[in-house]
Design an enzyme around this catalytic site. Structure first.
Site, PDB file in Angstrom:
ATOM      1  N   CYS A   1       1.053  -1.137   0.029  1.00  0.00           N
ATOM      2  CA  CYS A   1       0.286   0.179   0.004  1.00  0.00           C
ATOM      3  C   CYS A   1       0.882   1.298  -0.003  1.00  0.00           C
ATOM      4  O   CYS A   1       1.659   1.390   1.033  1.00  0.00           O
ATOM      5  CB  CYS A   1      -0.915  -0.062   1.274  1.00  0.00           C
ATOM      6  SG  CYS A   1      -1.844   1.532   1.225  1.00  0.00           S
TER       7      CYS A   1
ATOM      8  N   HIS B   1      -2.865  -4.657 -10.253  1.00  0.00           N
ATOM      9  CA  HIS B   1      -3.837  -3.763 -10.733  1.00  0.00           C
ATOM     10  C   HIS B   1      -3.977  -3.990 -12.435  1.00  0.00           C
ATOM     11  O   HIS B   1      -3.109  -4.460 -12.933  1.00  0.00           O
ATOM     12  CB  HIS B   1      -2.836  -2.289 -10.476  1.00  0.00           C
ATOM     13  CG  HIS B   1      -2.740  -2.094  -9.286  1.00  0.00           C
ATOM     14  ND1 HIS B   1      -3.545  -1.130  -8.536  1.00  0.00           N
ATOM     15  CD2 HIS B   1      -1.642  -2.146  -8.331  1.00  0.00           C
ATOM     16  CE1 HIS B   1      -2.937  -0.899  -7.232  1.00  0.00           C
ATOM     17  NE2 HIS B   1      -1.842  -1.558  -7.166  1.00  0.00           N
TER      18      HIS B   1
ATOM     19  N   GLU C   1     -10.554  -0.216  -4.933  1.00  0.00           N
ATOM     20  CA  GLU C   1      -9.307  -1.051  -4.451  1.00  0.00           C
ATOM     21  C   GLU C   1     -10.081  -2.666  -3.846  1.00  0.00           C
ATOM     22  O   GLU C   1     -11.177  -2.749  -3.566  1.00  0.00           O
ATOM     23  CB  GLU C   1      -8.731  -0.408  -3.119  1.00  0.00           C
ATOM     24  CG  GLU C   1      -7.968   0.492  -3.512  1.00  0.00           C
ATOM     25  CD  GLU C   1      -7.025   1.012  -2.338  1.00  0.00           C
ATOM     26  OE1 GLU C   1      -6.171   0.194  -1.876  1.00  0.00           O
ATOM     27  OE2 GLU C   1      -6.856   2.337  -2.071  1.00  0.00           O
TER      28      GLU C   1
ATOM     29  N   CYS D   1      -5.035   5.987  -3.930  1.00  0.00           N
ATOM     30  CA  CYS D   1      -4.433   4.647  -3.995  1.00  0.00           C
ATOM     31  C   CYS D   1      -2.950   4.835  -4.246  1.00  0.00           C
ATOM     32  O   CYS D   1      -2.877   5.141  -5.421  1.00  0.00           O
ATOM     33  CB  CYS D   1      -5.179   3.810  -4.763  1.00  0.00           C
ATOM     34  SG  CYS D   1      -4.424   1.887  -4.870  1.00  0.00           S
TER      35      CYS D   1
ATOM     36  N   GLY E   1      -2.007   2.157  -6.816  1.00  0.00           N
ATOM     37  CA  GLY E   1      -2.686   2.437  -8.012  1.00  0.00           C
ATOM     38  C   GLY E   1      -2.361   3.702  -8.782  1.00  0.00           C
ATOM     39  O   GLY E   1      -2.558   3.604 -10.073  1.00  0.00           O
TER      40      GLY E   1
END
Length: 297
Positions: free
Chosen positions: A75, A169, A218, A227, A230
């Site tokens: 993260c 992703h 997410e 994110c 992301g």
């Protein structure tokens, strides 16, 4: 059992951060869900747990649990909050820090201007890197990237770039992120049976060659205000598609992030903010969870 915690956020992506070095923390899916619950708990997109490392070159071990209780690999916004937490709590004065995540080591810098930059690790782009079953699907080469056509019930096929940055992703380009039905399409991609471990679904609007707007649905958390991985995945996908040049300013609903990628090294920078600290009786919190959020025995 009483746990000390700190509430933090990175560009609106919010976290409950726990010190597992100076207090005993045994995390379970139920406990993570209880902490993250916005009505019955503290409320957060993810739970971050700081522990002593297993790897000899790491300063700390850093673990991430989504709001649904599942542990995930990485993260980016949480990583920035992690290093700020470690310094503010007096756990270490080292800067930069090296953190052990479940897929390797990352390096983090806490800058004097209030921002934090993170060396995000390796990027990979094959279907197997994101546990994607591509059998029988059409694809097309676009620049240095490959777009995969994912069938969605009642909608045109989504044209996806696949990017693994420790976690998986799937990024698609859209004309207008504000008008695009992220609330409808996001869950369809995130839980699509072609993604064996689910996926983070990114929706990218290109503004110019150094700027994008982004929304991310997410895995295990739903749409968040920002994110970090992301943002990195979208910037890398845009560069590989020939639409962007590094560095890329990523405008999320929670604020801007900066991503730089030279084809090998990937670095993200942005804010990390402490909101408040407190104590929680974790066992009592779990007992207050609605029955639908409690796993059967």
């Amino acid at each position: 059992m009483i746990w000390n915690f700190v509430k933090m956020h990175g560009a609106g992506n919010d976290f409950v951060v726990l010190d597992g070095v100076r207090q005993a923390i045994e995390m379970t899916p139920e406990r993570a869900r209880a902490l993250a619950h916005r009505q019955f708990g503290i409320g957060a997109d993810q739970i971050l747990l700081v522990e002593t490392p297993h790897h000899p070159e790491a300063d700390f071990r850093y673990r991430i649990f989504n709001a649904d209780g599942g542990e995930v690999e990485h993260c980016g916004n949480g990583a920035r909050c992690f290093v700020r937490f470690v310094h503010e709590q007096g756990l270490s004065r080292r800067n930069p820090l090296r953190a052990e995540i479940c897929t390797g080591l990352i390096t983090l810098d806490n800058s004097a201007d209030g921002g934090v930059s993170v060396e995000m690790g390796q990027t990979r782009f094959l279907p197997q890197d994101v546990a994607f079953d591509a059998a029988g699907l059409s694809s097309q080469a676009r620049g240095a990237d490959t777009l995969w056509a994912l069938p969605l019930a009642g909608h045109p096929d989504a044209q996806l770039s696949l990017v693994a940055i420790s976690n998986p992703h799937a990024v698609q380009q859209v004309d207008d992120v504000d008008r695009y039905p992220v609330e409808e399409i996001g869950p369809m991609i995130e839980s699509h049976p072609r993604f064996k471990q689910r996926v983070n679904a990114g929706f990218m609007q290109v503004v110019d060659r150094h700027t994008i707007r982004l929304r991310v649905y997410e895995r295990g958390a739903g749409e968040t205000l920002a994110c970090g991985t992301g943002a990195c995945a979208a910037a890398v996908a845009g560069i590989r598609l020939g639409l962007l040049d590094s560095p890329v300013q990523v405008h999320t609903r929670g604020g801007p992030l900066r991503v730089a990628w030279d084809g090998r090294q990937l670095r993200m920078s942005g804010p990390a903010t402490t909101v408040y600290s407190g104590q929680v009786d974790i066992d009592n919190l779990v007992q207050q969870l609605p029955l639908k959020d409690v796993s059967p025995p």
